[in-house]
Design an enzyme around this catalytic site. Structure first.
Site, PDB file in Angstrom:
ATOM      1  N   LYS A   1       0.835  -1.213   0.000  1.00 14.11           N
ATOM      2  CA  LYS A   1       0.000   0.000   0.000  1.00 14.11           C
ATOM      3  C   LYS A   1       0.859   1.248   0.000  1.00 14.11           C
ATOM      4  O   LYS A   1       0.443   2.299   0.478  1.00 14.11           O
ATOM      5  CB  LYS A   1      -0.975   0.020   1.176  1.00 14.11           C
ATOM      6  CG  LYS A   1      -1.786  -1.249   1.363  1.00 14.11           C
ATOM      7  CD  LYS A   1      -2.402  -1.750   0.075  1.00 14.11           C
ATOM      8  CE  LYS A   1      -3.410  -0.771  -0.511  1.00 14.11           C
ATOM      9  NZ  LYS A   1      -3.920  -1.259  -1.829  1.00 14.11           N
TER      10      LYS A   1
ATOM     11  N   ARG B   1       5.793   4.293   2.752  1.00 18.02           N
ATOM     12  CA  ARG B   1       4.705   5.228   3.006  1.00 18.02           C
ATOM     13  C   ARG B   1       4.566   5.491   4.495  1.00 18.02           C
ATOM     14  O   ARG B   1       4.844   4.605   5.322  1.00 18.02           O
ATOM     15  CB  ARG B   1       3.394   4.647   2.465  1.00 18.02           C
ATOM     16  CG  ARG B   1       2.221   5.618   2.462  1.00 18.02           C
ATOM     17  CD  ARG B   1       1.012   4.957   1.824  1.00 18.02           C
ATOM     18  NE  ARG B   1      -0.127   5.862   1.757  1.00 18.02           N
ATOM     19  CZ  ARG B   1      -1.312   5.512   1.266  1.00 18.02           C
ATOM     20  NH1 ARG B   1      -1.506   4.288   0.814  1.00 18.02           N
ATOM     21  NH2 ARG B   1      -2.304   6.385   1.229  1.00 18.02           N
TER      22      ARG B   1
ATOM     23  N   SER C   1      -4.878   2.558   4.672  1.00 17.83           N
ATOM     24  CA  SER C   1      -5.102   2.140   3.288  1.00 17.83           C
ATOM     25  C   SER C   1      -5.225   0.619   3.193  1.00 17.83           C
ATOM     26  O   SER C   1      -6.046   0.086   2.443  1.00 17.83           O
ATOM     27  CB  SER C   1      -3.965   2.641   2.403  1.00 17.83           C
ATOM     28  OG  SER C   1      -4.154   2.238   1.067  1.00 17.83           O
TER      29      SER C   1
END
Length: 446
Positions: free
Chosen positions: A176, A267, A275
């Site tokens: 993700k 991330r 997410s």
């Protein structure tokens, strides 16, 4: 009769001759043969004992090393990086592949929703294209390809043998974190993904269901099914998976490890976790969705926090804690990137890693692409603008970061913060306001 017998010409001394009848002679011959057999048995027994001792000593004292050039052996956990940097010089250094330490100075543009899912829906299932295996499943690797092996010299330098290819580019994480957008972009440049699953992720290196083989892995990258010959495995679960780099080492030669390039996009952990939650919710009854079934995100997050706090807290922020508390696809430690990278770098040379922030990749895509192209050997490719935003999924009940309470967001951020600090100490260029608490929108009520 005389007192003593003296030899005379009349009575010469005759030699004593022992005559044995047939039965006695047979017994004598049997005794001689039996004695000889006993000595032979003793000699063989002694030789076997010495051989056994030598085998045990060899197993105990043999050094742990790199697989030979002629075969691929199963290795224990190596103590130092394997392989050496490639002969072709890299234009970028490992510690500054995507941005200088001073970048960035501002927050992400308000228009970017970091909670958006950055992966695409799975396309229709692609059947396995692996031919029937030969008699020797684990085909030996060729260190220097003979005439029947193709060595492509068009940038990605994929080496193929026995009809299959060993990928040269691996997008190993983070899940993700935009790996699908990155894969789709490289696919548009001629790279090819595995010919099974969704065409992007092989999941082969992390498989524990059966012992992986070189033949099995290379034949999901069939030699004649990629015009460019540039194969890529984009399995983001490989980064946190402890087994993946070890399996890759077992299946490759030193030369193939020299050609490998590992791309990592990281991330911000809270946004990544949200997410991932949304992704599993959107899939409904998927096989790995049990952790979110019937839970709201706050309930799911609190469950993760409890599991994390109860799993070897005395180990603190350490490699040992990550190893003792494997994330299995979710959990606080899934977003702890520091021990994951350390594990990979103990096995693969650090000069072969390209590490960047997802947020930087999206906001400065042209600079990112230029340096990435150079790193993977396609520096002459035209830089096209924008990454494909493949799956901004919308479904009923999707959770946005701004809808979460600030108390929950701050608690999650505090759980990941010490891991992030360790990451920033080792990779200073990753530290930025994009991962600060101020960058995470939330609501003060609720």
């Amino acid at each position: 009769m005389p007192d003593s017998y003296e030899e005379s010409s009349e009575h010469p001394r005759e030699p004593l001759v022992l005559e044995l009848n047939g039965t006695a002679a047979s017994k004598m011959r049997f005794l001689c043969v039996s004695q000889r057999a006993d000595w032979i048995g003793i000699a063989l027994s002694t030789a076997l004992s010495v051989l056994g001792i030598l085998v045990v000593l060899f197993r105990l004292l043999r050094p742990v090393g790199i697989p030979s050039e002629q075969s691929v052996a199963v290795l224990p956990y190596p103590e130092r990086p394997l392989g050496t940097p490639p002969s072709a010089p890299l234009a970028i250094h490992f510690f500054s592949p995507v941005m200088p330490p001073t970048y960035p100075t501002s927050l992400a543009p308000p228009s970017l929703d970091l909670t958006t899912t950055l992966s695409r829906p799975s396309p229709p299932h692609m059947p396995y294209l692996i031919p029937p295996p030969p008699s020797e499943q684990n085909v030996k690797a060729d260190p220097d390809p003979p005439d029947n092996v193709t060595n492509r010299q068009d940038g990605c330098k994929a080496v193929c043998s026995n009809g299959g290819c060993m990928p040269t580019v691996y997008i190993i994480g983070s899940q993700k974190g935009g790996t699908t957008s990155l894969f789709d972009h490289l696919e548009s440049k001629g790279f090819c993904g595995p010919r099974h699953n969704d065409g992007k992720e092989s999941h082969y290196l992390m498989s524990t269901s059966e012992h992986p083989t070189r033949y099995g892995y290379t034949h999901i990258f069939p030699e004649h099914q990629c015009a460019s010959g540039c194969w890529i495995d984009a399995t983001p679960n490989d980064l946190p998976n402890w087994q993946s780099p070890i399996t890759l080492t077992e299946l490759t030669t030193p030369r193939e490890r020299q050609l490998a390039r590992f791309v990592v996009v990281l991330r911000e952990p809270v946004a990544r976790d949200l997410s991932w939650f949304n992704h599993r919710k959107s899939l409904g009854g998927c096989s790995y969705c049990g952790g979110v079934s019937g839970l709201s995100y706050p309930e799911y997050a609190q469950k993760q926090l409890r599991q994390y706090e109860n799993c070897h807290p005395s180990l603190g922020i350490s490699d040992a804690r990550f190893e003792m508390c494997p994330p299995f696809g979710e959990g606080i430690l899934y977003g702890a990137y520091w021990p994951q990278l350390r594990h990979w770098k103990k096995i693969m040379p650090e000069s072969q890693f390209f590490i960047a922030q997802t947020e930087w990749m999206l906001h400065h895509d042209r600079d990112f692409k230029k340096q990435l192209y150079k790193f993977i050997g396609i520096e002459h490719a035209a830089v096209t603008p924008d990454f494909p935003h493949t799956n901004a999924l919308a479904y009923p009940g999707k959770v946005s970061m701004s809808s979460l309470s600030c108390d929950l967001v701050h608690t999650l951020h505090d759980a990941w913060d010490p891991w992030n600090k360790k990451l920033f100490e080792e990779y200073p260029f990753l530290e930025s306001k994009l991962w600060s608490l101020a960058s995470l929108p939330c609501t003060s009520s609720g």
